[in-house]
Design a protein around this motif. Structure first.
Motif, PDB file in Angstrom:
ATOM      1  N   UNK A   1      -0.959  20.938 -16.838  1.00 57.51           N
ATOM      2  CA  UNK A   1      -0.334  21.043 -15.510  1.00 57.51           C
ATOM      3  C   UNK A   1       1.187  20.893 -15.606  1.00 57.51           C
ATOM      4  N   UNK A   2       1.916  21.667 -14.779  1.00 58.46           N
ATOM      5  CA  UNK A   2       3.374  21.472 -14.771  1.00 58.46           C
ATOM      6  C   UNK A   2       3.724  20.304 -13.834  1.00 58.46           C
ATOM      7  N   UNK A   3       5.002  19.920 -13.885  1.00 57.10           N
ATOM      8  CA  UNK A   3       5.452  18.717 -13.165  1.00 57.10           C
ATOM      9  C   UNK A   3       5.128  18.815 -11.673  1.00 57.10           C
ATOM     10  N   UNK A   4       5.347  19.993 -11.120  1.00 54.65           N
ATOM     11  CA  UNK A   4       5.124  20.179  -9.699  1.00 54.65           C
ATOM     12  C   UNK A   4       3.652  19.958  -9.319  1.00 54.65           C
ATOM     13  N   UNK A   5       2.766  20.516 -10.143  1.00 57.01           N
ATOM     14  CA  UNK A   5       1.321  20.362  -9.896  1.00 57.01           C
ATOM     15  C   UNK A   5       0.909  18.895 -10.021  1.00 57.01           C
ATOM     16  N   UNK A   6       1.435  18.221 -11.025  1.00 58.51           N
ATOM     17  CA  UNK A   6       1.093  16.796 -11.204  1.00 58.51           C
ATOM     18  C   UNK A   6       1.519  16.014  -9.948  1.00 58.51           C
ATOM     19  N   UNK A   7       2.743  16.270  -9.489  1.00 57.39           N
ATOM     20  CA  UNK A   7       3.236  15.554  -8.291  1.00 57.39           C
ATOM     21  C   UNK A   7       2.345  15.826  -7.078  1.00 57.39           C
ATOM     22  N   UNK A   8       1.979  17.091  -6.906  1.00 59.29           N
ATOM     23  CA  UNK A   8       1.147  17.440  -5.735  1.00 59.29           C
ATOM     24  C   UNK A   8      -0.216  16.757  -5.806  1.00 59.29           C
ATOM     25  N   UNK A   9      -0.812  16.773  -7.002  1.00 59.23           N
ATOM     26  CA  UNK A   9      -2.152  16.183  -7.133  1.00 59.23           C
ATOM     27  C   UNK A   9      -2.106  14.680  -6.873  1.00 59.23           C
ATOM     28  N   UNK A  10      -1.073  14.020  -7.374  1.00 55.15           N
ATOM     29  CA  UNK A  10      -0.985  12.559  -7.162  1.00 55.15           C
ATOM     30  C   UNK A  10      -0.732  12.258  -5.684  1.00 55.15           C
ATOM     31  N   UNK A  11       0.085  13.067  -5.072  1.00 54.60           N
ATOM     32  CA  UNK A  11       0.377  12.875  -3.641  1.00 54.60           C
ATOM     33  C   UNK A  11      -0.911  12.946  -2.803  1.00 54.60           C
ATOM     34  N   UNK A  12      -1.797  13.845  -3.207  1.00 53.59           N
ATOM     35  CA  UNK A  12      -3.044  14.030  -2.433  1.00 53.59           C
ATOM     36  C   UNK A  12      -4.146  13.057  -2.846  1.00 53.59           C
ATOM     37  N   UNK A  13      -3.913  12.258  -3.890  1.00 57.04           N
ATOM     38  CA  UNK A  13      -4.993  11.410  -4.427  1.00 57.04           C
ATOM     39  C   UNK A  13      -5.520  10.452  -3.373  1.00 57.04           C
ATOM     40  N   UNK A  14      -6.810  10.148  -3.527  1.00 59.87           N
ATOM     41  CA  UNK A  14      -7.478   9.280  -2.557  1.00 59.87           C
ATOM     42  C   UNK A  14      -6.939   7.841  -2.621  1.00 59.87           C
ATOM     43  N   UNK A  15      -6.610   7.292  -1.454  1.00 56.75           N
ATOM     44  CA  UNK A  15      -6.324   5.847  -1.358  1.00 56.75           C
ATOM     45  C   UNK A  15      -7.057   5.351  -0.114  1.00 56.75           C
ATOM     46  N   UNK A  16      -6.546   4.303   0.525  1.00 57.32           N
ATOM     47  CA  UNK A  16      -7.198   3.861   1.763  1.00 57.32           C
ATOM     48  C   UNK A  16      -6.120   3.392   2.737  1.00 57.32           C
ATOM     49  N   UNK A  17      -6.552   2.821   3.834  1.00 60.02           N
ATOM     50  CA  UNK A  17      -5.605   2.507   4.917  1.00 60.02           C
ATOM     51  C   UNK A  17      -4.727   1.282   4.599  1.00 60.02           C
ATOM     52  N   UNK A  18      -5.200   0.444   3.669  1.00 63.54           N
ATOM     53  CA  UNK A  18      -4.446  -0.777   3.353  1.00 63.54           C
ATOM     54  C   UNK A  18      -3.316  -0.474   2.376  1.00 63.54           C
ATOM     55  N   UNK A  19      -2.202  -1.209   2.452  1.00 65.91           N
ATOM     56  CA  UNK A  19      -1.142  -1.015   1.455  1.00 65.91           C
ATOM     57  C   UNK A  19      -1.516  -1.670   0.121  1.00 65.91           C
ATOM     58  N   UNK A  20      -0.591  -1.684  -0.840  1.00 63.97           N
ATOM     59  CA  UNK A  20      -0.891  -2.306  -2.136  1.00 63.97           C
ATOM     60  C   UNK A  20      -1.098  -3.814  -1.944  1.00 63.97           C
ATOM     61  N   UNK A  21      -2.066  -4.369  -2.654  1.00 64.07           N
ATOM     62  CA  UNK A  21      -2.340  -5.800  -2.520  1.00 64.07           C
ATOM     63  C   UNK A  21      -1.418  -6.642  -3.422  1.00 64.07           C
ATOM     64  N   UNK A  22      -1.516  -7.959  -3.250  1.00 64.24           N
ATOM     65  CA  UNK A  22      -0.677  -8.866  -4.041  1.00 64.24           C
ATOM     66  C   UNK A  22      -1.210  -9.038  -5.455  1.00 64.24           C
ATOM     67  N   UNK A  23      -2.533  -8.903  -5.597  1.00 58.86           N
ATOM     68  CA  UNK A  23      -3.120  -9.170  -6.917  1.00 58.86           C
ATOM     69  C   UNK A  23      -4.340  -8.276  -7.164  1.00 58.86           C
ATOM     70  N   UNK A  24      -4.873  -8.389  -8.384  1.00 60.57           N
ATOM     71  CA  UNK A  24      -5.963  -7.503  -8.807  1.00 60.57           C
ATOM     72  C   UNK A  24      -7.220  -7.689  -7.939  1.00 60.57           C
ATOM     73  N   UNK A  25      -7.455  -8.914  -7.506  1.00 61.81           N
ATOM     74  CA  UNK A  25      -8.641  -9.167  -6.650  1.00 61.81           C
ATOM     75  C   UNK A  25      -8.567  -8.300  -5.385  1.00 61.81           C
ATOM     76  N   UNK A  26      -7.367  -8.054  -4.943  1.00 64.23           N
ATOM     77  CA  UNK A  26      -7.179  -7.246  -3.735  1.00 64.23           C
ATOM     78  C   UNK A  26      -7.532  -5.778  -3.917  1.00 64.23           C
ATOM     79  N   UNK A  27      -7.885  -5.382  -5.138  1.00 68.32           N
ATOM     80  CA  UNK A  27      -8.288  -3.985  -5.378  1.00 68.32           C
ATOM     81  C   UNK A  27      -9.807  -3.831  -5.345  1.00 68.32           C
ATOM     82  N   UNK A  28     -10.499  -4.963  -5.283  1.00 62.58           N
ATOM     83  CA  UNK A  28     -11.970  -4.906  -5.312  1.00 62.58           C
ATOM     84  C   UNK A  28     -12.524  -4.102  -4.142  1.00 62.58           C
ATOM     85  N   UNK A  29     -13.491  -3.244  -4.462  1.00 59.05           N
ATOM     86  CA  UNK A  29     -14.107  -2.423  -3.416  1.00 59.05           C
ATOM     87  C   UNK A  29     -13.191  -1.307  -2.918  1.00 59.05           C
TER      88      UNK A  29
END
Ligand code: TYM
Length: 334
Positions: free
Chosen positions: A213-241
């Protein structure tokens, strides 16, 4: 020589970030371990266990070899070989197949996934895939096999076949290979669904980052990647589930070679948009040099073929010796 390291990839399609972080990058580090000898194969006989393009197979094989070299495998240190150019793989596979139990093969999760609902119609090659993989490993008396987490079950079968053979004939012939499942990214997940493995066979291109993949494609794919409604947590436990969130933090940590806790330090409450921009920068910085080196290499197929011929020669010398010893132990004529 204290360690013989062997691993392989299938020339089925482009390599993705999971193949790189879960396997290739570890292979590169292993080739500098003192006292270790490394062999890395392109397993084209495995690739034909599923429908494939006849006209693309040789080129796909070259592409995987180019990815190995571009990713850091040095042909002066490690042999890069093509499975079908070492006939002993197929012969040893047959010998081991006589000792492999159908019940065990039926329980292989990769077979179940790939055969799908219609296992009755699956080919014998797909069913016996793990026996060929055992042959790949045992033929070289490999002590260590660096792979991603999904290959654990296959490695276990290889170990069992080694011990079944040794017990059956009362010898210490085959070596029990140790799986080397290394680093943080032993199971990189799909960008589209964090509960599924990133895979070459996923129909969605958005699910994976390919090494091509070229740089542009990599950026687009990461931008669209699945996350959720919560922001980044303070610690690893906050990533559970939170599979999608956890996957992106894991990929970041693996690329930056730091722990997930370190990635999260000072990021509590950060939005995914900003994080994804940083992750994309990191991914592009890592992958762009590999992609451009791959392109250069593929422009000169004769050079890749020369590397493969040298690797095949080295692999054949080891493989023929083991096969001949195996035939003797089993009592064949000649
Ligand atoms: P293959 O070609 O599917 O994958 C090559 C390597 O990449 C790893 N991998 C991953 N690692 C982390 N996250 C992921 N999402 C991910 N997807 C793939 C795989 O674990 C593998 O290490 N059966 C093997 C090929 C093989 C082989 C062998 C390997 C044939 N003979 C002998 C080792 C030794 C396979 O399908 O790999």
């Amino acid at each position: 020589m204290s360690k013989r390291i062997l691993s392989c990839m299938q020339p089925t399609s482009h390599l993705h970030l999971g193949n790189y972080l879960g396997a290739l990058r570890n292979w590169v580090n292993l080739q500098d371990e003192p006292g270790s000898e490394c062999l890395y194969g392109v397993v084209d006989l495995h690739a034909i266990t599923q429908p494939y393009e006849r006209d693309g197979l040789a080129q796909a094989t070259r592409e995987i070899a180019a990815a190995y070299i571009a990713g850091g495998i040095d042909p002066a240190k490690s042999a890069i070989f093509v499975q079908s150019a070492v006939p002993a793989h197929s012969e040893l596979m047959w010998l081991l197949a006589t000792m492999a139990q159908m019940g065990k093969l039926e329980r292989m999760t990769q077979f179940k996934d790939k055969a799908g609902k219609n296992a009755e119609r699956a080919g014998l090659g797909l069913f016996s895939y793990p026996v060929l993989m055992a042959a790949d490993i045992l033929l070289y008396k490999a002590t260590h096999v660096p792979v991603g987490d999904d290959q654990k079950q296959h490695l276990e079968l290889s170990r069992e076949l080694a011990s079944t053979f040794n017990t059956r004939f009362g010898v210490e012939h085959f070596v029990q290979p140790e799986p080397y499942i290394m680093g943080l990214a032993t199971r990189v997940m799909s960008l589209a669904d964090g509960t599924k493995k990133m895979s070459k066979s996923d129909p969605s291109e958005k699910s994976r980052i390919n090494l091509t993949d070229d740089a542009d494609t990599i950026r687009k794919k990461i931008k669209k990647a699945q996350t959720d409604a919560e922001p980044l947590p303070a610690n690893v436990e906050g990533l559970e589930g939170r599979a999608g969130a956890d996957n992106l933090v894991t990929i970041y940590a693996a690329l930056a070679a730091v722990s997930k806790a370190d990635v999260l330090k000072g990021r509590e409450g950060q939005g995914w948009g900003d994080f994804k921009t940083e992750l994309a920068d990191l991914a592009v910085a890592h992958l762009e040099p590999i992609t451009s080196r791959m392109r250069e290499l593929l422009a000169d197929p004769a050079q890749i073929d020369a590397v493969l011929r040298a690797g095949n020669e080295k692999a054949n010398a080891i493989a023929e010796k083991t096969l001949s010893e195996t035939r003797d132990i089993m009592g064949f004529w000649g």
